[in-house]
Write a protein that holds these residues in place. Structure first.
Motif, PDB file in Angstrom:
ATOM      1  N   PHE A   1       0.830  -1.215   0.000  1.00 57.68           N
ATOM      2  CA  PHE A   1       0.000   0.000   0.000  1.00 57.68           C
ATOM      3  C   PHE A   1       0.857   1.254   0.000  1.00 57.68           C
ATOM      4  N   PHE A   2       1.996   1.213   0.714  1.00 56.51           N
ATOM      5  CA  PHE A   2       2.862   2.393   0.839  1.00 56.51           C
ATOM      6  C   PHE A   2       4.153   2.277   0.021  1.00 56.51           C
ATOM      7  N   ASP A   3       4.289   1.252  -0.824  1.00 59.62           N
ATOM      8  CA  ASP A   3       5.451   1.095  -1.693  1.00 59.62           C
ATOM      9  C   ASP A   3       6.748   0.998  -0.886  1.00 59.62           C
ATOM     10  N   ALA A   4       6.806   0.009   0.008  1.00 58.28           N
ATOM     11  CA  ALA A   4       7.993  -0.181   0.844  1.00 58.28           C
ATOM     12  C   ALA A   4       8.371  -1.649   0.877  1.00 58.28           C
ATOM     13  N   GLU A   5       9.596  -1.936   1.281  1.00 60.13           N
ATOM     14  CA  GLU A   5      10.006  -3.307   1.554  1.00 60.13           C
ATOM     15  C   GLU A   5       9.260  -3.790   2.789  1.00 60.13           C
ATOM     16  N   VAL A   6       8.865  -5.048   2.796  1.00 60.02           N
ATOM     17  CA  VAL A   6       8.027  -5.554   3.876  1.00 60.02           C
ATOM     18  C   VAL A   6       8.704  -5.432   5.240  1.00 60.02           C
ATOM     19  N   GLU A   7      10.023  -5.639   5.288  1.00 61.40           N
ATOM     20  CA  GLU A   7      10.713  -5.547   6.578  1.00 61.40           C
ATOM     21  C   GLU A   7      10.823  -4.103   7.073  1.00 61.40           C
ATOM     22  N   ASN A   8      10.566  -3.147   6.195  1.00 68.17           N
ATOM     23  CA  ASN A   8      10.634  -1.733   6.578  1.00 68.17           C
ATOM     24  C   ASN A   8       9.296  -1.176   7.051  1.00 68.17           C
ATOM     25  N   VAL A   9       8.311  -2.040   7.239  1.00 61.41           N
ATOM     26  CA  VAL A   9       7.027  -1.637   7.815  1.00 61.41           C
ATOM     27  C   VAL A   9       7.037  -2.014   9.285  1.00 61.41           C
ATOM     28  N   ILE A  10       6.959  -1.011  10.145  1.00 63.77           N
ATOM     29  CA  ILE A  10       7.071  -1.211  11.592  1.00 63.77           C
ATOM     30  C   ILE A  10       5.744  -0.843  12.244  1.00 63.77           C
ATOM     31  N   PHE A  11       5.182  -1.758  13.012  1.00 67.07           N
ATOM     32  CA  PHE A  11       3.937  -1.490  13.711  1.00 67.07           C
ATOM     33  C   PHE A  11       4.223  -0.706  14.995  1.00 67.07           C
ATOM     34  N   THR A  12       3.426   0.323  15.235  1.00 61.81           N
ATOM     35  CA  THR A  12       3.552   1.141  16.440  1.00 61.81           C
ATOM     36  C   THR A  12       2.184   1.258  17.110  1.00 61.81           C
ATOM     37  N   CYS A  13       2.165   1.909  18.268  1.00 65.50           N
ATOM     38  CA  CYS A  13       0.897   2.104  18.992  1.00 65.50           C
ATOM     39  C   CYS A  13       0.042   3.199  18.367  1.00 65.50           C
ATOM     40  N   ASN A  14       0.677   4.138  17.686  1.00 62.57           N
ATOM     41  CA  ASN A  14      -0.015   5.288  17.105  1.00 62.57           C
ATOM     42  C   ASN A  14       0.992   6.090  16.283  1.00 62.57           C
ATOM     43  N   CYS A  15       0.545   7.178  15.704  1.00 67.35           N
ATOM     44  CA  CYS A  15       1.455   8.019  14.916  1.00 67.35           C
ATOM     45  C   CYS A  15       2.473   8.712  15.810  1.00 67.35           C
ATOM     46  N   THR A  16       2.072   9.068  17.018  1.00 64.12           N
ATOM     47  CA  THR A  16       2.976   9.738  17.954  1.00 64.12           C
ATOM     48  C   THR A  16       4.203   8.891  18.242  1.00 64.12           C
ATOM     49  N   GLN A  17       3.988   7.600  18.487  1.00 67.63           N
ATOM     50  CA  GLN A  17       5.128   6.716  18.740  1.00 67.63           C
ATOM     51  C   GLN A  17       6.003   6.598  17.498  1.00 67.63           C
TER      52      GLN A  17
END
Length: 379
Positions: free
Chosen positions: A57-73
């Motif tokens: 969806f965001f045109d990135a490598e899969v390992e470069n997608v990091i889940f966070t608690c929110n945008c602030t984090q």
């Protein structure tokens, strides 16, 4: 209650998101990546599927997608990960406190200096010229919002990214208001770090967010802990996403976030944006024709703005108007919207502003009812 507070969090959520969260609790209850039993492995596979979906969806490598608690984090990871050891950063007066406060903290404790560029209602050429003028030999990072959560003003992200590349400076974008409304391709657009919320335009549940890296950047960590990998080492792993994902992720929330992204892909971002900006413009032009209404942007036009804007009723604070609207069955947000510098530029730091923000679920009839109510309130 008619809900016009979608810039804070979208509501309602799509049915498939609600069902996915439920499935996350019922079917994907194991700790992903922490055990070898089938429930854990099934959960880990589900988390990977959503990560892969977000990467596409965001045109990135899969390992470069990091889940966070929110945008602030995500923003704290990005800003502090680059500036923890000092340097200079450039930002704008449109920014949310999730950008301003980490920078202020680093300036106080970590020998960081910063320049804030006044971009409010400026042309693209002027914005680029001011940012370029602010660049110094020790500038490490330029960070800005994709679009204001107060005025809806959009910034020329791709042109700023190009400027960063020319000067070998990292570029971070706060996409809390743009993700799910505007197309974002981090590699193609030249974005090094893209931060966003999962619970706004992506229609996921609260407690979800994303940090998406466009390039291989070794960020300093501000949180360390269990990752399920290299457990004998005292040091945090250097590879992503484990480097930034210490502890157990929000599995049920991630399931819902994946369903939200699927919902967007089915609807189409272009269609969503045109629907939302047309509703916003309808409300904007309706208010513009009323007595005692103060607007703060010259227009709410497609292409230049996000589907959000603020207004006030002359002689009253924003919270007084929000209370009246709440009594009449409308949910809007008053105050400073955690973005003090733009309110300072608008001259609304004392009274705040009444913010209207729509979603894919809002309808023209709701805008008509809102304008009818505002006719009475404004008198």
């Amino acid at each position: 209650m008619i809900y016009f507070d979608n810039a804070a969090t979208t509501y309602p959520k799509p049915n498939q998101v609600i069902q996915a969260v439920q499935q996350g609790m019922l079917r994907y209850g194991g700790n992903p990546g922490r055990s070898g039993h089938s429930i854990s492995m099934r959960t880990a596979e589900k988390v990977y599927q959503v990560r892969n979906l977000a990467a596409d969806f965001f045109d990135a490598e899969v390992e470069n997608v990091i889940f966070t608690c929110n945008c602030t984090q995500a923003l704290n990871f990005a800003i502090k990960g680059i500036l923890l050891n000092g340097g200079h950063v450039i930002t704008t007066n449109l920014e949310h406190n999730s950008v301003l406060r980490p920078i202020a903290s680093l300036a106080k404790h970590n020998n960081v200096s910063y320049t804030i560029v006044d971009v409010y209602n400026q042309s693209e050429e002027t914005i680029l010229a001011m940012i370029k003028k602010a660049i110094r030999s020790d500038t490490k990072l330029i960070i800005c919002t994709h679009g204001s959560n107060v005025t809806g003003q959009r910034l020329p992200i791709e042109r700023i990214a190009k400027l960063c590349k020319e000067h070998n400076i990292l570029f971070a974008v706060d996409g809390a208001q743009s993700a799910g409304v505007l197309p974002v391709q981090v590699r193609n657009m030249g974005i090094d770090l893209f931060c966003t919320a999962g619970h706004k335009g992506l229609y996921g549940p609260s407690g979800t967010g994303l940090l998406v890296l466009g390039n291989k950047i070794l960020l300093e960590t501000i949180m360390e802990g269990g990752t399920g990998t290299n457990s004998f080492r005292m040091e945090q792993p250097e590879f992503y996403p484990e480097r930034m994902e210490s502890g157990t992720v929000n599995t049920a929330g991630i399931c819902g976030l994946g369903a939200g992204i699927q919902f967007l892909k089915q609807k189409g971002l272009r269609r969503i944006y045109q629907h939302e900006i047309s509703l916003c413009r309808m409300a904007f032009l309706g208010l513009k024709g009323m007595r005692n209404i103060q607007l703060y942007t010259p227009d709410c036009a497609e292409g230049s703005y996000l589907p959000v804007f603020i207004f006030n009723v002359k002689g009253r604070t924003s919270m007084e108007v929000v209370d009246q609207l709440n009594d009449a069955g409308f949910a809007l947000r008053g105050g400073l919207h955690c973005a003090p510098l733009i309110h300072q530029a608008l001259g609304t730091e004392e009274i705040g502003g009444v913010r209207l923000s729509v979603s894919v679920f809002n309808k023209r009839e709701e805008i008509q009812k809102f304008l009818s109510t505002m006719q009475k309130i404004s008198k």
